[in-house]
Design a protein around this motif. Structure first.
Motif, short mmCIF file in Angstrom:
data_model
loop_
_atom_site.label_atom_id
_atom_site.label_comp_id
_atom_site.label_asym_id
_atom_site.label_seq_id
_atom_site.Cartn_x
_atom_site.Cartn_y
_atom_site.Cartn_z
N LEU A 18 0.86 -1.17 0.00
CA LEU A 18 0.00 0.00 0.00
C LEU A 18 0.90 1.23 0.00
CD1 LEU A 18 -2.71 1.51 0.24
CD2 LEU A 18 -2.55 1.21 2.73
N LYS A 19 0.70 2.09 -1.00
CA LYS A 19 1.49 3.31 -1.09
C LYS A 19 0.59 4.51 -0.90
CE LYS A 19 5.08 1.36 -3.97
NZ LYS A 19 6.01 1.61 -5.06
N ILE A 26 3.59 2.30 2.80
CA ILE A 26 3.15 2.40 4.19
C ILE A 26 2.71 1.06 4.78
CG2 ILE A 26 2.60 4.85 4.31
CD1 ILE A 26 -0.25 4.25 3.49
N LEU A 27 2.50 0.04 3.93
CA LEU A 27 2.10 -1.28 4.42
C LEU A 27 2.45 -2.31 3.36
CD1 LEU A 27 0.46 -2.43 6.94
CD2 LEU A 27 -1.45 -2.60 5.36
N ALA A 28 3.05 -3.42 3.79
CA ALA A 28 3.41 -4.49 2.86
C ALA A 28 2.85 -5.82 3.35
CB ALA A 28 4.93 -4.58 2.72
N PHE A 65 10.24 1.60 15.48
CA PHE A 65 8.82 1.35 15.72
C PHE A 65 8.12 0.95 14.43
CE2 PHE A 65 10.49 4.36 18.76
CZ PHE A 65 10.12 3.79 19.95
N TYR A 66 7.14 0.06 14.55
CA TYR A 66 6.38 -0.38 13.39
C TYR A 66 5.02 -0.89 13.86
CZ TYR A 66 7.58 -5.26 14.61
OH TYR A 66 7.70 -6.46 15.24
N PHE A 67 4.18 -1.27 12.90
CA PHE A 67 2.87 -1.81 13.26
C PHE A 67 2.49 -2.93 12.30
CE2 PHE A 67 2.03 1.79 10.43
CZ PHE A 67 1.16 1.25 9.49
N ASN A 68 1.61 -3.78 12.79
CA ASN A 68 0.97 -4.82 11.99
C ASN A 68 -0.51 -4.49 11.92
OD1 ASN A 68 3.25 -6.47 11.53
ND2 ASN A 68 2.97 -7.48 13.51
N THR A 79 2.34 -5.39 7.24
CA THR A 79 3.33 -4.87 8.18
C THR A 79 3.87 -3.55 7.64
OG1 THR A 79 3.92 -7.10 8.87
CG2 THR A 79 5.51 -5.37 9.36
N SER A 80 4.09 -2.61 8.52
CA SER A 80 4.58 -1.29 8.11
C SER A 80 6.08 -1.27 7.91
CB SER A 80 4.22 -0.25 9.17
OG SER A 80 5.06 -0.40 10.31
#
Length: 111
Positions: A18-19, A26-28, A65-68, A79-80
């Motif tokens: 996601l771009k 921003i999300l893969a 830092f990252y997020f799922n 995942t970010s």
């Protein structure tokens, strides 16, 4: 406006990224064995990104830092990137929430 870009990995699996409108990833996703499964993943992101409780905020071992983003069944669907601060990570979550629901799908696979 954001977009989901579907590509083929070297091992033949499909994945999406996601771009944001500025082109930043921003999300893969994970790798999927079929394009249909990958497209289901995209739809799951569109649906689940509206629910803030689906985002799991994490810190890596190296202090980044990252997020799922998780589906209702708890499975990770994206995942970010890594962020330098919690504020940047939170901005990334907001960007997914803003961009994912109406993002177009761009298929860059060979098939």
């Amino acid at each position: 406006m954001g977009k989901f870009v579907i590509t083929t990995r070297k091992n033949g699996e499909c994945q999406f990224t996601l771009k944001a409108g500025n082109g930043q990833a921003i999300l893969a996703s994970e790798g999927y064995t079929t394009k249909a499964a990958c497209l289901n993943g995209v739809e799951s992101v569109k649906k689940n990104s509206a629910d803030l409780s689906r985002f799991e905020k994490l810190e890596s071992k190296n202090g980044k830092f990252y997020f799922n983003l998780k589906a209702g069944n708890g499975q990770i669907i994206g995942t970010s990137e890594m962020y330098e601060s919690t504020a940047s990570r939170d901005n990334g979550i907001a960007s997914v929430q803003k961009n994912a629901p109406d993002a177009e799908i761009v298929d860059e696979t060979a098939a």
